[in-house]
Design an enzyme around this catalytic site. Structure first.
Site, PDB file in Angstrom:
ATOM      1  N   LYS A 165      19.653 -30.569 -24.783  1.00  0.00           N
ATOM      2  CA  LYS A 165      19.548 -29.303 -25.520  1.00  0.00           C
ATOM      3  C   LYS A 165      20.346 -28.186 -24.823  1.00  0.00           C
ATOM      4  CE  LYS A 165      15.048 -29.129 -25.038  1.00  0.00           C
ATOM      5  NZ  LYS A 165      14.798 -30.340 -24.211  1.00  0.00           N
TER       6      LYS A 165
ATOM      7  N   ARG B 263      20.196 -35.117 -12.690  1.00  0.00           N
ATOM      8  CA  ARG B 263      20.684 -33.757 -12.990  1.00  0.00           C
ATOM      9  C   ARG B 263      20.802 -32.917 -11.711  1.00  0.00           C
ATOM     10  NH1 ARG B 263      17.740 -30.385 -17.497  1.00  0.00           N
ATOM     11  NH2 ARG B 263      15.908 -30.932 -16.283  1.00  0.00           N
TER      12      ARG B 263
ATOM     13  N   ARG C 113      16.362 -29.658  -9.739  1.00  0.00           N
ATOM     14  CA  ARG C 113      15.231 -28.861 -10.216  1.00  0.00           C
ATOM     15  C   ARG C 113      13.923 -29.433  -9.681  1.00  0.00           C
ATOM     16  NH1 ARG C 113      15.879 -27.669 -16.596  1.00  0.00           N
ATOM     17  NH2 ARG C 113      13.697 -28.292 -16.591  1.00  0.00           N
TER      18      ARG C 113
ATOM     19  N   ARG D 100       7.617 -24.689 -28.726  1.00  0.00           N
ATOM     20  CA  ARG D 100       7.096 -25.956 -28.203  1.00  0.00           C
ATOM     21  C   ARG D 100       5.678 -26.228 -28.664  1.00  0.00           C
ATOM     22  NH1 ARG D 100      10.730 -26.170 -23.331  1.00  0.00           N
ATOM     23  NH2 ARG D 100      10.199 -28.047 -22.209  1.00  0.00           N
TER      24      ARG D 100
ATOM     25  N   ARG E  84       6.088 -34.435 -18.121  1.00  0.00           N
ATOM     26  CA  ARG E  84       6.799 -33.613 -19.119  1.00  0.00           C
ATOM     27  C   ARG E  84       7.038 -34.405 -20.400  1.00  0.00           C
ATOM     28  NH1 ARG E  84      11.798 -32.217 -15.792  1.00  0.00           N
ATOM     29  NH2 ARG E  84      12.603 -31.230 -17.673  1.00  0.00           N
TER      30      ARG E  84
HETATM   31  P1  AP5 Z   1      20.157 -30.947 -20.321  1.00  0.00           P
HETATM   32  O1  AP5 Z   1      21.168 -30.428 -21.277  1.00  0.00           O
HETATM   33  O2  AP5 Z   1      19.854 -30.127 -19.125  1.00  0.00           O
HETATM   34  O3  AP5 Z   1      18.824 -31.383 -21.108  1.00  0.00           O
HETATM   35  P2  AP5 Z   1      17.693 -30.514 -21.774  1.00  0.00           P
HETATM   36  O4  AP5 Z   1      17.326 -31.159 -23.061  1.00  0.00           O
HETATM   37  O5  AP5 Z   1      18.069 -29.070 -21.799  1.00  0.00           O
HETATM   38  O6  AP5 Z   1      16.532 -30.809 -20.725  1.00  0.00           O
HETATM   39  P3  AP5 Z   1      15.520 -29.864 -19.953  1.00  0.00           P
HETATM   40  O7  AP5 Z   1      14.917 -30.721 -18.864  1.00  0.00           O
HETATM   41  O8  AP5 Z   1      16.136 -28.580 -19.501  1.00  0.00           O
HETATM   42  O9  AP5 Z   1      14.485 -29.607 -21.064  1.00  0.00           O
HETATM   43  P4  AP5 Z   1      13.035 -29.248 -20.893  1.00  0.00           P
HETATM   44  O10 AP5 Z   1      12.710 -28.980 -22.282  1.00  0.00           O
HETATM   45  O11 AP5 Z   1      12.145 -30.191 -20.182  1.00  0.00           O
HETATM   46  O12 AP5 Z   1      13.096 -28.064 -19.820  1.00  0.00           O
HETATM   47  P5  AP5 Z   1      13.006 -26.496 -19.977  1.00  0.00           P
HETATM   48  O13 AP5 Z   1      13.912 -25.907 -18.993  1.00  0.00           O
HETATM   49  O14 AP5 Z   1      13.068 -26.095 -21.394  1.00  0.00           O
HETATM   50  O15 AP5 Z   1      20.642 -32.402 -19.852  1.00  0.00           O
HETATM   51  C1  AP5 Z   1      19.920 -33.146 -18.894  1.00  0.00           C
HETATM   52  C2  AP5 Z   1      20.897 -33.890 -17.994  1.00  0.00           C
HETATM   53  O16 AP5 Z   1      21.604 -34.865 -18.768  1.00  0.00           O
HETATM   54  C3  AP5 Z   1      22.000 -33.011 -17.369  1.00  0.00           C
HETATM   55  O17 AP5 Z   1      22.284 -33.480 -16.084  1.00  0.00           O
HETATM   56  C4  AP5 Z   1      23.217 -33.210 -18.292  1.00  0.00           C
HETATM   57  O18 AP5 Z   1      24.434 -33.055 -17.602  1.00  0.00           O
HETATM   58  C5  AP5 Z   1      23.009 -34.631 -18.780  1.00  0.00           C
HETATM   59  N1  AP5 Z   1      23.444 -34.833 -20.168  1.00  0.00           N
HETATM   60  C6  AP5 Z   1      23.313 -33.980 -21.215  1.00  0.00           C
HETATM   61  N2  AP5 Z   1      23.820 -34.534 -22.341  1.00  0.00           N
HETATM   62  C7  AP5 Z   1      24.269 -35.781 -21.986  1.00  0.00           C
HETATM   63  C8  AP5 Z   1      24.903 -36.840 -22.706  1.00  0.00           C
HETATM   64  N3  AP5 Z   1      25.171 -36.750 -24.029  1.00  0.00           N
HETATM   65  N4  AP5 Z   1      25.220 -37.968 -22.030  1.00  0.00           N
HETATM   66  C9  AP5 Z   1      24.954 -38.076 -20.692  1.00  0.00           C
HETATM   67  N5  AP5 Z   1      24.377 -37.092 -19.936  1.00  0.00           N
HETATM   68  C10 AP5 Z   1      24.033 -35.962 -20.585  1.00  0.00           C
HETATM   69  O19 AP5 Z   1      11.472 -26.261 -19.523  1.00  0.00           O
HETATM   70  C11 AP5 Z   1      11.067 -26.439 -18.180  1.00  0.00           C
HETATM   71  C12 AP5 Z   1       9.590 -26.046 -18.063  1.00  0.00           C
HETATM   72  O20 AP5 Z   1       9.424 -24.653 -18.405  1.00  0.00           O
HETATM   73  C13 AP5 Z   1       8.638 -26.792 -19.016  1.00  0.00           C
HETATM   74  O21 AP5 Z   1       8.206 -28.030 -18.486  1.00  0.00           O
HETATM   75  C14 AP5 Z   1       7.489 -25.768 -19.148  1.00  0.00           C
HETATM   76  O22 AP5 Z   1       6.672 -25.783 -17.997  1.00  0.00           O
HETATM   77  C15 AP5 Z   1       8.237 -24.426 -19.170  1.00  0.00           C
HETATM   78  N6  AP5 Z   1       8.620 -24.017 -20.531  1.00  0.00           N
HETATM   79  C16 AP5 Z   1       9.890 -23.819 -21.009  1.00  0.00           C
HETATM   80  N7  AP5 Z   1       9.861 -23.408 -22.286  1.00  0.00           N
HETATM   81  C17 AP5 Z   1       8.544 -23.357 -22.645  1.00  0.00           C
HETATM   82  C18 AP5 Z   1       7.875 -23.028 -23.854  1.00  0.00           C
HETATM   83  N8  AP5 Z   1       8.559 -22.674 -24.977  1.00  0.00           N
HETATM   84  N9  AP5 Z   1       6.526 -23.083 -23.876  1.00  0.00           N
HETATM   85  C19 AP5 Z   1       5.812 -23.419 -22.757  1.00  0.00           C
HETATM   86  N10 AP5 Z   1       6.400 -23.749 -21.580  1.00  0.00           N
HETATM   87  C20 AP5 Z   1       7.761 -23.720 -21.520  1.00  0.00           C
END
Ligand code: AP5
Length: 215
Positions: A13, A127, A160, A88, A171
């Protein structure tokens, strides 16, 4: 153009949202990035959020909604939003509907990135993120710079704290239990929902995104 990029942790994402934002002048709103910035700055909100994030749990809705409302209401210049990691929960989705209605910027699409668990775990374990500018790399795809310094700004690459195996598993479970049910919510709405195979190269997924969003 106001879009939700939806999918499990590691689906890509953030990666796809960053490319779309840069190419089309859209505003990327990532609640994860906003929370990590608050943690980095040591604000009271960041302190409160950190223990949930490190445990792989969702941060309470009230905290998230306060954060998002501020960004959405303050944005008068961008050509639209790409929401990454928000909403979410059903409560967040309902609040988003109200926020967008108030500012007269309706949702154009929900795009779901579909990736299997085994690939997600591999991606998240590999990552690396730049501690200075937030650029994201992966050691498994060979795109992480040799020497551990960011290609864009020379900053240090770090893992991270929530990308450690037990937290990744939690997660993924939280996603299935609390976030995936939102697909039903949007399925019942009038907003188009597009599901894309996210287990392809970054460029292929981006091309497909542009196609479904008619960009
Ligand atoms: P990346 O693009 O970073 O993936 P992502 O889907 O953004 O994954 P996240 O781990 O950031 O999502 P998340 O939803 O768990 O975390 P968030 O920060 O929102 O890609 C991942 C890796 O794969 C990278 O190394 C990239 O290079 C690689 N990659 C990408 N595309 C690829 C491809 N096509 N092929 C190969 N490799 C690829 O949330 C973190 C925490 O914050 C949550 O656990 C929660 O505690 C809190 N939080 C955040 N938002 C909320 C909310 N709305 N409500 C409540 N808590 C929240």
């Amino acid at each position: 153009m106001n879009v939700i990029l939806f999918g499990p942790p590691g689906a890509g994402k953030g990666t796809q949202a960053a490319i779309l934002a840069e190419t089309y002048g859209l505003r990327k709103i990532s609640t994860g990035d906003l929370l990590r910035e608050a943690v980095r700055q040591g604000t009271p909100l960041g302190e409160q959020a950190r223990r949930y994030m490190d445990a792989g749990e969702l941060v309470p809705d009230d905290v998230i909604l306060g954060l998002v409302r501020e960004v959405v209401a303050g944005d008068t210049s961008s050509r639209g939003f790409i929401l990454d990691g928000f909403p979410r929960t059903i409560r967040q989705a309902e609040a988003l509907d109200r926020m967008l209605e108030e500012i007269g910027r309706p949702l154009d699409a929900v795009v779901v990135l579909d990736v299997d668990d085994e690939t997600l775990v591999r991606r998240l374990s590999g990552r690396r993120t730049c501690a200075s500018c937030g650029a994201v790399y992966n050691v498994n795809t060979g795109d992480a710079p040799v020497g551990g310094k960011c290609r864009r700004c020379g900053g240090e690459l770090v893992q991270r704290s929530d990308d450690e195996p037990a937290t990744i598993r939690r997660r993924l479970q939280v996603y299935r239990e609390q976030t995936a049910p939102l697909l039903e919510y949007y399925g019942r709405s009038s907003v188009p929902v597009h599901t894309l195979d996210g287990d392809r190269s970054i460029a292929e997924v981006q091309a497909d995104l542009k196609r479904v969003l008619s960009l």
